[in-house]
Write an enzyme that holds these catalytic residues in place. Sequence first.
Site, PDB file in Angstrom:
ATOM      1  N   ARG A 202     -91.681  49.255  70.623  1.00 55.70           N
ATOM      2  CA  ARG A 202     -91.224  48.713  71.909  1.00 55.70           C
ATOM      3  C   ARG A 202     -91.359  49.745  73.028  1.00 55.70           C
ATOM      4  O   ARG A 202     -90.375  50.110  73.680  1.00 55.70           O
ATOM      5  CB  ARG A 202     -89.788  48.198  71.821  1.00 55.70           C
ATOM      6  CG  ARG A 202     -89.580  47.129  70.773  1.00 55.70           C
ATOM      7  CD  ARG A 202     -88.172  46.586  70.781  1.00 55.70           C
ATOM      8  NE  ARG A 202     -88.007  45.551  69.767  1.00 55.70           N
ATOM      9  CZ  ARG A 202     -86.874  44.887  69.539  1.00 55.70           C
ATOM     10  NH1 ARG A 202     -85.806  45.150  70.269  1.00 55.70           N
ATOM     11  NH2 ARG A 202     -86.821  43.964  68.596  1.00 55.70           N
TER      12      ARG A 202
ATOM     13  N   ASP B  68     -78.950  50.033  69.606  1.00 61.27           N
ATOM     14  CA  ASP B  68     -79.946  48.982  69.847  1.00 61.27           C
ATOM     15  C   ASP B  68     -81.069  49.580  70.690  1.00 61.27           C
ATOM     16  O   ASP B  68     -81.697  50.539  70.284  1.00 61.27           O
ATOM     17  CB  ASP B  68     -79.277  47.781  70.503  1.00 61.27           C
ATOM     18  CG  ASP B  68     -80.125  46.519  70.438  1.00 61.27           C
ATOM     19  OD1 ASP B  68     -81.236  46.557  69.865  1.00 61.27           O
ATOM     20  OD2 ASP B  68     -79.691  45.483  70.971  1.00 61.27           O
TER      21      ASP B  68
ATOM     22  N   ASP C  48     -76.938  49.227  73.907  1.00 62.34           N
ATOM     23  CA  ASP C  48     -78.110  49.777  74.579  1.00 62.34           C
ATOM     24  C   ASP C  48     -77.722  51.032  75.359  1.00 62.34           C
ATOM     25  O   ASP C  48     -76.562  51.202  75.762  1.00 62.34           O
ATOM     26  CB  ASP C  48     -78.690  48.762  75.560  1.00 62.34           C
ATOM     27  CG  ASP C  48     -79.213  47.510  74.875  1.00 62.34           C
ATOM     28  OD1 ASP C  48     -79.632  47.602  73.714  1.00 62.34           O
ATOM     29  OD2 ASP C  48     -79.192  46.445  75.529  1.00 62.34           O
TER      30      ASP C  48
ATOM     31  N   ASP D 289     -83.329  48.085  77.830  1.00 60.98           N
ATOM     32  CA  ASP D 289     -83.764  46.699  77.711  1.00 60.98           C
ATOM     33  C   ASP D 289     -83.678  46.019  79.071  1.00 60.98           C
ATOM     34  O   ASP D 289     -82.658  46.118  79.771  1.00 60.98           O
ATOM     35  CB  ASP D 289     -82.899  45.935  76.710  1.00 60.98           C
ATOM     36  CG  ASP D 289     -83.205  46.324  75.266  1.00 60.98           C
ATOM     37  OD1 ASP D 289     -84.100  47.162  75.044  1.00 60.98           O
ATOM     38  OD2 ASP D 289     -82.535  45.794  74.367  1.00 60.98           O
TER      39      ASP D 289
END
Length: 322
Positions: free
Chosen positions: A216, A159, A137, A163
């Site tokens: 997302r 990724d 991330d 997050d």
Amino acid sequence: MRRTSARFKLVSAVAVTTAVAALGGVTAAQSAAAGTAAAPLAAGTPTGFGAGTTGGAGGSTVTVDSADEFIDAAESDGPLQIRVTGTIELDDMADVTSDKTIVGVGTSGVIDGSGLNISRADNVIVQNLTFRDSDDDGINVQYSTNVWIDHNDFTNPNDGALDIKRASTDITVSWNHAYDVDKNMLLGHSDSNASEDVGKLHVSYHHNWFDGTTQRNPRVRFGDPVHVYNNYYDNVSSYGVASTEDAGVLIEGNYFEGTDDPYHLGEASSDEGSIVARNNHFVDSGSGEAGGSVASIPYSYSLDPASSVKSIVTAGAGVGHV
């Protein structure tokens, strides 16, 4: 992690002076000698759920330009304000502990190769940094509270760009620019994590530029309310916001352009959450899917007119605009 030959030691406010740059004409060492703390390094103050975040304010200020220096500063105990100059090349996610402010200098601060892990921490600010080409991330936040992620660039993570998961809460994500990103911003990592996440995952996303990202933006589980306002969705290719697993998301005052699926309920195998959508602006975009109810937003805030959000956000989001 890629490290330099010398390790950076944090010992006292005076001993750290050789690594400290002048801030408003006064170094951290001079402040310590005078019995006062260095001025706050972060520009502005957070609004929304992360409004209580002060980061390393009150601590010394250090300047780092290598992986060794950065890692030791970010992992150190106690409040600290960290100025990042140049490119910090990481081979693994770097841990960030409580009471830290991390700010890029000008447009030079870059975190390359991996990202930041804000885990079991409280009171962290990350501002004005470019996160690029992470092998994981860009930023991972878990079991953490009072976090402000502001005016950063995110590009090409392996990724997620950012997050937030595992009972984290009271977080503001503001004025960031994400581009060349597929899985952009996940909120809540698993459908099976209700025991930790219900009553948590309260996050405000505002004035971010989702620039051709895929999905997302964010994808939400369990958090209620989550506040998504005054963001610019610029040719988002799969979907903007997804509300799942009993989440409640208020989507207001955003500008959607070239985005066929601005927001919807449920995603993949995740059950539906709720969305209340109001005062959004659509250009060459779908209308979105809303339904259900969302808990009241517990703070006051100012909402920019949705039709002005594109110009406001593109002029102010990302590195170099603090």
